[in-house]
Scaffold this motif. Structure first.
Motif, short mmCIF file in Angstrom:
data_model
loop_
_atom_site.label_atom_id
_atom_site.label_comp_id
_atom_site.label_asym_id
_atom_site.label_seq_id
_atom_site.Cartn_x
_atom_site.Cartn_y
_atom_site.Cartn_z
N ALA A 1 25.32 25.02 54.05
CA ALA A 1 25.46 26.48 54.20
C ALA A 1 26.53 27.02 53.25
CB ALA A 1 25.79 26.83 55.65
N MET A 2 27.65 26.32 53.13
CA MET A 2 28.73 26.77 52.24
C MET A 2 28.28 26.73 50.79
SD MET A 2 31.56 25.49 50.13
CE MET A 2 31.66 23.81 50.64
N PHE A 3 27.67 25.62 50.37
CA PHE A 3 27.23 25.52 48.97
C PHE A 3 26.11 26.52 48.66
CE2 PHE A 3 29.13 21.14 49.08
CZ PHE A 3 30.11 21.40 48.14
N ASP A 4 25.19 26.73 49.59
CA ASP A 4 24.13 27.72 49.37
C ASP A 4 24.73 29.12 49.22
OD1 ASP A 4 22.21 25.73 49.52
OD2 ASP A 4 21.53 26.28 51.55
N PHE A 5 25.69 29.45 50.07
CA PHE A 5 26.37 30.75 50.00
C PHE A 5 27.04 30.93 48.64
CE2 PHE A 5 30.12 33.38 50.41
CZ PHE A 5 29.69 34.47 51.14
N MET A 6 27.82 29.94 48.23
CA MET A 6 28.54 30.04 46.95
C MET A 6 27.59 30.09 45.76
SD MET A 6 31.69 30.45 47.41
CE MET A 6 33.03 30.19 48.54
N ASN A 7 26.53 29.28 45.78
CA ASN A 7 25.56 29.29 44.68
C ASN A 7 24.87 30.65 44.57
OD1 ASN A 7 26.05 26.66 43.79
ND2 ASN A 7 24.54 25.79 45.17
N THR A 8 24.49 31.24 45.71
CA THR A 8 23.87 32.57 45.70
C THR A 8 24.84 33.61 45.15
OG1 THR A 8 22.42 32.01 47.54
CG2 THR A 8 22.83 34.36 47.15
N ARG B 1 33.43 39.42 50.37
CA ARG B 1 32.22 38.62 50.53
C ARG B 1 32.56 37.13 50.51
NH1 ARG B 1 26.85 38.84 46.81
NH2 ARG B 1 25.68 37.29 48.00
N VAL B 2 33.43 36.72 49.60
CA VAL B 2 33.86 35.33 49.54
C VAL B 2 34.48 34.92 50.87
CG1 VAL B 2 35.51 33.73 48.46
CG2 VAL B 2 34.18 35.30 47.03
N ALA B 3 35.28 35.81 51.46
CA ALA B 3 35.95 35.51 52.73
C ALA B 3 34.95 35.27 53.86
CB ALA B 3 36.91 36.64 53.10
N ARG B 4 33.73 35.74 53.70
CA ARG B 4 32.69 35.55 54.72
C ARG B 4 31.91 34.24 54.56
NH1 ARG B 4 31.92 41.07 53.26
NH2 ARG B 4 32.84 42.42 54.83
N CYS B 5 32.35 33.39 53.65
CA CYS B 5 31.66 32.11 53.42
C CYS B 5 31.58 31.33 54.73
CB CYS B 5 32.41 31.29 52.36
SG CYS B 5 31.59 29.73 51.97
N GLU C 1 24.36 35.82 41.65
CA GLU C 1 24.38 37.29 41.65
C GLU C 1 25.47 37.82 40.71
OE1 GLU C 1 24.57 38.60 45.72
OE2 GLU C 1 22.68 37.58 46.21
N LEU C 2 26.63 37.17 40.70
CA LEU C 2 27.71 37.62 39.81
C LEU C 2 27.36 37.37 38.34
CD1 LEU C 2 30.80 36.45 41.89
CD2 LEU C 2 30.01 38.82 41.53
N ARG C 3 26.67 36.28 38.05
CA ARG C 3 26.20 36.03 36.67
C ARG C 3 25.18 37.09 36.28
NH1 ARG C 3 25.52 31.03 38.45
NH2 ARG C 3 27.15 29.56 38.04
N ALA C 4 24.24 37.37 37.17
CA ALA C 4 23.18 38.34 36.88
C ALA C 4 23.75 39.74 36.64
CB ALA C 4 22.16 38.37 38.02
N SER C 5 24.83 40.09 37.36
CA SER C 5 25.44 41.41 37.18
C SER C 5 26.33 41.47 35.95
CB SER C 5 26.26 41.79 38.42
OG SER C 5 27.44 41.01 38.48
N GLY C 6 26.60 40.30 35.33
CA GLY C 6 27.47 40.25 34.16
C GLY C 6 28.95 40.24 34.51
N GLU C 7 29.28 40.16 35.80
CA GLU C 7 30.69 40.21 36.21
C GLU C 7 31.37 38.84 36.16
OE1 GLU C 7 30.94 43.71 39.47
OE2 GLU C 7 29.50 42.11 39.93
#
Length: 138
Positions: free
Chosen positions: A35-42, A110-114, A46-52
């Motif tokens: 669950a943790m790795f899936d959350f972080m990978n997602t 969002r990270v804090a909700r991992c 998303e951050l790569r896709a947004s360019g951030e």
């Protein structure tokens, strides 16, 4: 603006993720790790896709830490970890380019909700703006 977003942990947390829990950090099971790795990978995708996202890495167990300082004569003094006096260590980070402090704060929240197992210690997510006013890095 560029920001460094950091997550903290402890040696006990790394042990717990390896299935060796303690009073400070309960053992993680396979489902919790997934669950943790899936959350972080997602999140990373998303951050790569947004360019951030400029960079982001999880760090290894603090037992692999090495500190290098200098003695009075300027010779290197090397100390290997882990360090009993160290409570928290840097567990991972992101270098993000965001339009505002509000946006990077949204990401940190969002990270804090991992997901993590019940009873696992909670650490604040740390945001530091990267100072780009210094000399050129070229």
């Amino acid at each position: 603006m560029k920001y460094l977003v950091m997550v903290e942990g402890s040696h006990a947390d790394y042990e717990a993720m390896s299935g060796r829990g303690s009073a400070q950090s309960p053992a993680w099971d396979k489902e919790s790790l997934t669950a943790m790795f899936d959350f972080m990978n997602t999140l990373n995708e998303e951050l790569r896709a947004s360019g951030e996202m400029l960079d982001g890495q999880g760090l290894t167990d603090p037992a692999e830490t090495r500190l290098v300082s200098l003695d009075a004569e300027g010779r290197p003094v090397v100390t290997d970890g882990p360090y009993a006096e160290t409570k928290e260590v840097l567990a991972g980070y992101w270098v993000l380019e965001c339009a505002s402090l509000e946006r990077v704060t949204e990401i940190a929240a969002r990270v804090a909700r991992c997901p993590q197992p019940a009873g696992a210690p909670e650490y604040p997510v740390v945001i530091r703006r990267i100072d780009e006013t210094g000399p050129s890095q070229d």
